[in-house]
Design a protein around this motif. Structure first.
Motif, PDB file in Angstrom:
ATOM      1  N   ALA A 184      37.617  33.700  47.190  1.00 36.84           N
ATOM      2  CA  ALA A 184      37.380  34.652  48.284  1.00 36.84           C
ATOM      3  C   ALA A 184      35.972  35.223  48.202  1.00 36.84           C
ATOM      4  CB  ALA A 184      38.417  35.774  48.216  1.00 36.84           C
ATOM      5  N   PHE A 185      35.550  35.543  46.990  1.00 35.99           N
ATOM      6  CA  PHE A 185      34.214  36.123  46.795  1.00 35.99           C
ATOM      7  C   PHE A 185      33.133  35.147  47.257  1.00 35.99           C
ATOM      8  CE2 PHE A 185      30.478  36.651  43.999  1.00 35.99           C
ATOM      9  CZ  PHE A 185      30.103  37.929  44.382  1.00 35.99           C
ATOM     10  N   LYS A 186      33.261  33.867  46.887  1.00 33.95           N
ATOM     11  CA  LYS A 186      32.266  32.874  47.285  1.00 33.95           C
ATOM     12  C   LYS A 186      32.248  32.690  48.798  1.00 33.95           C
ATOM     13  CE  LYS A 186      31.870  30.193  43.008  1.00 33.95           C
ATOM     14  NZ  LYS A 186      32.439  31.235  42.124  1.00 33.95           N
ATOM     15  N   LYS A 187      33.424  32.728  49.436  1.00 33.76           N
ATOM     16  CA  LYS A 187      33.476  32.626  50.891  1.00 33.76           C
ATOM     17  C   LYS A 187      32.716  33.791  51.536  1.00 33.76           C
ATOM     18  CE  LYS A 187      37.340  31.678  52.991  1.00 33.76           C
ATOM     19  NZ  LYS A 187      38.793  31.668  53.348  1.00 33.76           N
ATOM     20  N   LEU A 227      46.337  38.483  42.335  1.00 30.95           N
ATOM     21  CA  LEU A 227      46.062  37.058  42.437  1.00 30.95           C
ATOM     22  C   LEU A 227      45.320  36.601  41.177  1.00 30.95           C
ATOM     23  CD1 LEU A 227      44.747  36.666  46.117  1.00 30.95           C
ATOM     24  CD2 LEU A 227      47.044  36.168  45.250  1.00 30.95           C
ATOM     25  N   PRO A 228      45.448  35.314  40.804  1.00 28.82           N
ATOM     26  CA  PRO A 228      44.640  34.816  39.688  1.00 28.82           C
ATOM     27  C   PRO A 228      43.160  35.023  39.982  1.00 28.82           C
ATOM     28  CG  PRO A 228      46.305  33.211  40.334  1.00 28.82           C
ATOM     29  CD  PRO A 228      46.314  34.270  41.388  1.00 28.82           C
ATOM     30  N   MET A 229      42.382  35.229  38.949  1.00 26.46           N
ATOM     31  CA  MET A 229      40.954  35.494  39.141  1.00 26.46           C
ATOM     32  C   MET A 229      40.274  34.335  39.848  1.00 26.46           C
ATOM     33  SD  MET A 229      38.916  38.004  38.747  1.00 26.46           S
ATOM     34  CE  MET A 229      39.285  39.080  37.369  1.00 26.46           C
ATOM     35  N   GLU A 230      40.801  33.115  39.656  1.00 26.92           N
ATOM     36  CA  GLU A 230      40.212  31.968  40.339  1.00 26.92           C
ATOM     37  C   GLU A 230      40.330  32.112  41.862  1.00 26.92           C
ATOM     38  OE1 GLU A 230      42.553  31.786  38.025  1.00 26.92           O
ATOM     39  OE2 GLU A 230      41.420  31.053  36.285  1.00 26.92           O
ATOM     40  N   GLU A 231      41.454  32.674  42.330  1.00 24.15           N
ATOM     41  CA  GLU A 231      41.633  32.882  43.760  1.00 24.15           C
ATOM     42  C   GLU A 231      40.704  33.986  44.271  1.00 24.15           C
ATOM     43  OE1 GLU A 231      43.588  31.024  45.812  1.00 24.15           O
ATOM     44  OE2 GLU A 231      43.773  29.760  44.028  1.00 24.15           O
ATOM     45  N   ASN A 263      19.898  44.732  37.125  1.00 24.89           N
ATOM     46  CA  ASN A 263      18.870  43.809  36.607  1.00 24.89           C
ATOM     47  C   ASN A 263      19.379  42.377  36.449  1.00 24.89           C
ATOM     48  OD1 ASN A 263      16.848  45.886  36.306  1.00 24.89           O
ATOM     49  ND2 ASN A 263      18.010  46.600  34.522  1.00 24.89           N
ATOM     50  N   LYS A 264      20.127  41.907  37.440  1.00 19.99           N
ATOM     51  CA  LYS A 264      20.613  40.530  37.447  1.00 19.99           C
ATOM     52  C   LYS A 264      20.018  39.791  38.643  1.00 19.99           C
ATOM     53  CE  LYS A 264      23.607  40.732  33.961  1.00 19.99           C
ATOM     54  NZ  LYS A 264      25.057  40.836  34.249  1.00 19.99           N
ATOM     55  N   GLU A 265      19.816  38.495  38.477  1.00 23.13           N
ATOM     56  CA  GLU A 265      19.352  37.674  39.597  1.00 23.13           C
ATOM     57  C   GLU A 265      20.404  37.604  40.692  1.00 23.13           C
ATOM     58  OE1 GLU A 265      16.481  36.003  40.267  1.00 23.13           O
ATOM     59  OE2 GLU A 265      15.574  37.046  38.561  1.00 23.13           O
ATOM     60  N   SER A 266      21.650  37.504  40.261  1.00 20.22           N
ATOM     61  CA  SER A 266      22.745  37.415  41.222  1.00 20.22           C
ATOM     62  C   SER A 266      24.047  37.776  40.523  1.00 20.22           C
ATOM     63  CB  SER A 266      22.844  35.999  41.806  1.00 20.22           C
ATOM     64  OG  SER A 266      23.157  35.062  40.778  1.00 20.22           O
ATOM     65  N   LEU A 267      25.061  38.074  41.330  1.00 22.99           N
ATOM     66  CA  LEU A 267      26.428  38.250  40.844  1.00 22.99           C
ATOM     67  C   LEU A 267      27.230  37.108  41.434  1.00 22.99           C
ATOM     68  CD1 LEU A 267      26.842  42.117  41.390  1.00 22.99           C
ATOM     69  CD2 LEU A 267      26.103  40.925  39.325  1.00 22.99           C
ATOM     70  N   ASP A 268      27.830  36.276  40.572  1.00 20.39           N
ATOM     71  CA  ASP A 268      28.386  35.008  41.022  1.00 20.39           C
ATOM     72  C   ASP A 268      29.905  34.912  40.956  1.00 20.39           C
ATOM     73  OD1 ASP A 268      25.764  34.008  41.427  1.00 20.39           O
ATOM     74  OD2 ASP A 268      25.584  33.664  39.265  1.00 20.39           O
ATOM     75  N   SER A 269      30.563  35.995  40.571  1.00 17.89           N
ATOM     76  CA  SER A 269      32.023  35.964  40.466  1.00 17.89           C
ATOM     77  C   SER A 269      32.574  37.376  40.611  1.00 17.89           C
ATOM     78  CB  SER A 269      32.453  35.387  39.111  1.00 17.89           C
ATOM     79  OG  SER A 269      32.087  36.288  38.069  1.00 17.89           O
ATOM     80  N   GLY A 307      43.580  40.530  47.287  1.00 22.93           N
ATOM     81  CA  GLY A 307      43.534  40.087  45.895  1.00 22.93           C
ATOM     82  C   GLY A 307      42.250  40.523  45.213  1.00 22.93           C
ATOM     83  N   TYR A 308      41.124  40.306  45.869  1.00 23.36           N
ATOM     84  CA  TYR A 308      39.824  40.726  45.331  1.00 23.36           C
ATOM     85  C   TYR A 308      39.786  42.241  45.150  1.00 23.36           C
ATOM     86  CZ  TYR A 308      34.858  41.984  45.489  1.00 23.36           C
ATOM     87  OH  TYR A 308      33.631  42.552  45.236  1.00 23.36           O
ATOM     88  N   GLN A 309      40.209  42.980  46.177  1.00 22.13           N
ATOM     89  CA  GLN A 309      40.178  44.436  46.104  1.00 22.13           C
ATOM     90  C   GLN A 309      41.045  44.961  44.959  1.00 22.13           C
ATOM     91  OE1 GLN A 309      41.389  45.024  50.246  1.00 22.13           O
ATOM     92  NE2 GLN A 309      39.479  46.139  50.598  1.00 22.13           N
ATOM     93  N   THR A 310      42.219  44.374  44.800  1.00 21.74           N
ATOM     94  CA  THR A 310      43.119  44.812  43.731  1.00 21.74           C
ATOM     95  C   THR A 310      42.487  44.599  42.365  1.00 21.74           C
ATOM     96  OG1 THR A 310      45.062  44.338  45.103  1.00 21.74           O
ATOM     97  CG2 THR A 310      45.401  44.465  42.716  1.00 21.74           C
TER      98      THR A 310
END
Length: 477
Positions: free
Chosen positions: A267-270, A259-263, A218-224, A284-287
């Motif tokens: 990747a997620f935004k890309k 990886l730091p969450m910022e990294e 029930n979210k408009e989007s997932l942004d991170s 990094g994202y998968q981990t």
């Protein structure tokens, strides 16, 4: 010369025969990982012909589903795709498969198929092109007229106590809810949490799937990355409320790159913008996701299954034509043992390592898995970290033997949770019978060779544990 497929099939010694017939054969089945449909269980589907239940192919909704083990053999005999997965004449497909089967000497598929004909249809003669029409008619008559040949009937006559299906995080679990409410269903059917589409940031369809996951919470989007983690944890909690006791991760290899969450967010935004991510960014994202989910599984008492070393969809042309899971996958050769150990250690550092089952599709990884899991056992449950049974291409007679020998050499075979079907077929429960025969024969040979004492109580405990009781305890059923 032994008779083909008699009551002592595979059992070479008197000890093996005793262990199987007296201790293993009649125990219930806990099928903790499979791909059968909960909707078909609830609706108690009946099959029109043996081709429907045995070969599969195109479904009413236009999808393709069925036994890709058989499809691969049919293609190996030069059968046209119309008779493999296509809309060809059903009897022609079946007769073609009968011809294929006669050539499959040494392939466990030959044993499985004839075991299925024997158990569910009472047919004791091997299937051949010459008797195919007779067997076809007899089986179809039984499918049509015998009330035990519906989906539920097949499960009950197989003595199945528990079925663990494979379910996407966005699934409503409506069919599981219906099953739970139906008091006429006297075996357990529970969902298993399979979040691959949210983990595989580097694969096609990722952005579209994340939008569906957002809708499911029930979210408009997932942004991170954290938004995705939070959504998945909300869904796994929903699964836990529906009796889920296992998760399942189908990985190309086990990644581990902190990886730091910022990294991770970059990747997620890309990926959400349709841009390619690097291997390092994807890992990094998968981990981040896998570590967070592992901790959630520990909190919720859910077992984590890790499958890896599968090279998927190797035939690009056929993948574009038929889609995934149609028989075009292969073993991969990955060097990810260090990553696996680091991942387990990361969860263990905070004492949040859940019960974990590790499978590799490459049998060359058996010994590595056996040594790694020994470093992460604990008092929570015997055999907390399991070397999963011989999986997919390995669930042959020799593959099962080698997996159990490896586990026995490097750990405690007596705590092994045993077989699963990993199947899309309701006839596949004979694979548990096959596994139990192989296991009893292996142990029986050790006893008769003087490698283990003929201690009947100890042997009974080991054989019955591997066949049933270890899995029942491990999954808290």
């Amino acid at each position: 010369m032994k008779q083909f497929l008699d009551k002592d099939f595979v059992l070479q010694t008197e000890t093996a025969k005793h262990l199987f017939h007296d201790y293993a054969k009649d125990l219930p089945i806990i099928d903790y990982h499979c791909h059968i449909s909960p909707q078909e269980i609830y609706e108690d589907r009946r099959f029109e012909t043996l081709a429907d239940v045995w070969l599969g192919g195109y479904q009413p909704d236009g999808s393709i589903a069925g036994d890709h083990y058989k499809w691969r053999l049919m293609r190996s005999n030069g059968m046209p795709e119309e008779l493999v997965t296509g809309r060809g004449d059903d009897f022609a497909r079946f007769k073609g498969f009968a011809e294929v089967l006669t050539k499959a000497i040494g392939n466990s598929m030959y044993h499985w198929c004839n075991l299925e004909l024997q158990k569910y249809f009472g047919i004791t003669e091997p299937l051949t092109p010459q008797n195919a029409e007779k067997i076809w008619n007899k089986c179809n008559d039984k499918l049509k007229n015998d009330p035990q040949m519906s989906v539920r009937g097949l499960i009950k006559q197989s003595n199945v106590e528990y079925v663990g299906t494979t379910d996407d995080p966005i699934d409503s679990l409506i069919w599981h809810e219906k099953i739970a409410e139906d008091k006429t269903i006297d075996f357990l059917v529970r969902p298993s949490f399979r979040p691959d589409k949210a983990v595989n940031i580097h694969k096609e369809g990722f952005a579209e799937y994340i939008k569906k996951l957002a809708k499911a919470v029930n979210k408009e989007s997932l942004d991170s990355t954290q938004d995705v983690i939070d959504a998945l944890i909300e869904r796994v909690e929903f699964f836990a409320e529906h009796g889920c006791v296992a998760s399942d991760h189908g990985l190309d290899y086990v990644p581990f790159r902190k990886l730091p969450m910022e990294e991770c967010d970059k990747a997620f935004k890309k990926a959400m913008n349709g841009e390619a991510v690097t291997v390092e960014e994807a890992e990094g994202y998968q981990t981040a996701l896998l570590v967070a989910l592992g901790k959630a599984y520990h909190r919720l008492g859910i077992t984590m299954e890790l499958h890896y070393s599968c090279l998927r969809n190797i035939n690009e042309r056929q993948f574009k034509t038929l889609g995934p899971d149609t028989g075009y996958d292969a073993m991969a050769n990955n060097s990810c043992g260090g990553n696996l150990a680091a991942f387990l250690s990361e969860l263990d550092k905070t004492e949040e390592l859940p019960k974990t089952i590790v499978f590799s599709l490459n049998p060359a990884d058996n010994e590595q898995i056996g040594t790694i899991i020994g470093g992460f056992q604990s008092a929570e449950v015997p055999g907390k970290i399991q070397h999963g049974p011989a999986w997919w291409f390995n669930d042959s007679k020799s593959g099962m033997e080698e997996q159990m020998k490896s586990l026995a050499n490097l750990g405690l075979l007596g705590n092994f949770i045993g077989m699963l079907t990993d199947s899309r077929s309701f006839l596949s429960y004979t694979r548990h019978d096959y596994f139990r025969r192989i296991m009893c024969n292996l142990i029986g040979n050790w006893v008769e060779n003087g490698e283990y004492p003929n201690d009947d109580e100890a042997l009974k405990s080991i054989v019955q544990g591997i066949s049933y009781y270890n899995a029942k305890r491990y999954f808290g059923l």
